[in-house]
Design a protein around this motif. Sequence first.
Motif, PDB file in Angstrom:
ATOM      1  N   SER A  91       3.329  -1.626  -5.833  1.00 49.17           N
ATOM      2  CA  SER A  91       3.199  -1.726  -4.378  1.00 49.17           C
ATOM      3  C   SER A  91       3.380  -0.375  -3.680  1.00 49.17           C
ATOM      4  O   SER A  91       2.960  -0.216  -2.545  1.00 49.17           O
ATOM      5  CB  SER A  91       4.225  -2.722  -3.834  1.00 49.17           C
ATOM      6  OG  SER A  91       5.524  -2.200  -3.919  1.00 49.17           O
ATOM      7  N   PRO A  93       2.198   2.980  -4.370  1.00 49.07           N
ATOM      8  CA  PRO A  93       1.131   3.955  -4.095  1.00 49.07           C
ATOM      9  C   PRO A  93       0.273   3.612  -2.880  1.00 49.07           C
ATOM     10  O   PRO A  93      -0.137   4.490  -2.141  1.00 49.07           O
ATOM     11  CB  PRO A  93       0.291   3.944  -5.371  1.00 49.07           C
ATOM     12  CG  PRO A  93       1.201   3.447  -6.424  1.00 49.07           C
ATOM     13  CD  PRO A  93       2.141   2.508  -5.745  1.00 49.07           C
ATOM     14  N   ARG A  94       0.007   2.333  -2.655  1.00 51.85           N
ATOM     15  CA  ARG A  94      -0.842   1.955  -1.519  1.00 51.85           C
ATOM     16  C   ARG A  94      -0.038   1.391  -0.359  1.00 51.85           C
ATOM     17  O   ARG A  94      -0.608   0.846   0.575  1.00 51.85           O
ATOM     18  CB  ARG A  94      -1.883   0.944  -1.966  1.00 51.85           C
ATOM     19  CG  ARG A  94      -2.844   1.555  -2.945  1.00 51.85           C
ATOM     20  CD  ARG A  94      -4.050   0.751  -3.084  1.00 51.85           C
ATOM     21  NE  ARG A  94      -4.943   1.422  -4.024  1.00 51.85           N
ATOM     22  CZ  ARG A  94      -6.160   1.050  -4.214  1.00 51.85           C
ATOM     23  NH1 ARG A  94      -6.639   0.024  -3.575  1.00 51.85           N
ATOM     24  NH2 ARG A  94      -6.916   1.698  -5.065  1.00 51.85           N
ATOM     25  N   ASN A  95       1.293   1.462  -0.462  1.00 54.98           N
ATOM     26  CA  ASN A  95       2.177   1.005   0.602  1.00 54.98           C
ATOM     27  C   ASN A  95       1.924  -0.464   0.941  1.00 54.98           C
ATOM     28  O   ASN A  95       1.864  -0.851   2.104  1.00 54.98           O
ATOM     29  CB  ASN A  95       2.009   1.880   1.850  1.00 54.98           C
ATOM     30  CG  ASN A  95       3.232   1.836   2.719  1.00 54.98           C
ATOM     31  OD1 ASN A  95       4.303   1.454   2.273  1.00 54.98           O
ATOM     32  ND2 ASN A  95       3.062   2.238   3.964  1.00 54.98           N
ATOM     33  N   ASN A  96       1.761  -1.278  -0.097  1.00 53.74           N
ATOM     34  CA  ASN A  96       1.480  -2.690   0.076  1.00 53.74           C
ATOM     35  C   ASN A  96       2.801  -3.445   0.215  1.00 53.74           C
ATOM     36  O   ASN A  96       3.458  -3.777  -0.764  1.00 53.74           O
ATOM     37  CB  ASN A  96       0.680  -3.203  -1.122  1.00 53.74           C
ATOM     38  CG  ASN A  96       0.085  -4.556  -0.868  1.00 53.74           C
ATOM     39  OD1 ASN A  96       0.567  -5.313  -0.025  1.00 53.74           O
ATOM     40  ND2 ASN A  96      -0.978  -4.862  -1.584  1.00 53.74           N
ATOM     41  N   TYR A  99       3.246  -7.030  -1.477  1.00 52.95           N
ATOM     42  CA  TYR A  99       3.622  -6.984  -2.901  1.00 52.95           C
ATOM     43  C   TYR A  99       5.101  -6.663  -3.060  1.00 52.95           C
ATOM     44  O   TYR A  99       5.780  -7.204  -3.918  1.00 52.95           O
ATOM     45  CB  TYR A  99       2.809  -5.937  -3.652  1.00 52.95           C
ATOM     46  CG  TYR A  99       1.433  -6.356  -4.066  1.00 52.95           C
ATOM     47  CD1 TYR A  99       0.950  -7.629  -3.818  1.00 52.95           C
ATOM     48  CD2 TYR A  99       0.597  -5.474  -4.731  1.00 52.95           C
ATOM     49  CE1 TYR A  99      -0.315  -7.999  -4.203  1.00 52.95           C
ATOM     50  CE2 TYR A  99      -0.682  -5.836  -5.114  1.00 52.95           C
ATOM     51  CZ  TYR A  99      -1.129  -7.102  -4.841  1.00 52.95           C
ATOM     52  OH  TYR A  99      -2.382  -7.471  -5.237  1.00 52.95           O
TER      53      TYR A  99
END
Length: 131
Positions: A91, A93-96, A99
Amino acid sequence: MASRAGPRAAGTDGSDFQHRERVAMHYQMSVTLKYEIKKLIYVHLVLWLLLVAKMSVGHLRLLSHDQVAMPYQWEYPYLLSIVPSLLGLLSFPRNNISYLVLSMISMGLFSIAPLIYGSMEMFPAAQREEA
């Protein structure tokens, strides 16, 4: 771009730096908290690897039963805790955030719940040995 040795812009004495933008405090806190969560996940992964090593030695009978006990019941559901840990690492790397939230909730289910059950299971045995 400003330079220390170059000419200064007309009409300024260099004291007008207060207007410059700064990173908002909640973004700074977000970076700090994510770093702390990453550290905790890495510690969890190390503990998970140690538990896998202990369980594999116990199941494969590489050492005698006196040295390594057979796995307890709570250790099997704890092995599932690797999934939320990896989900948490993915979660970042894409700042999700969804997640990350799912990872934290699943960590409670697959990590903390088996540890609580294991401590309740082993507490009477520890008290008997103490007496």
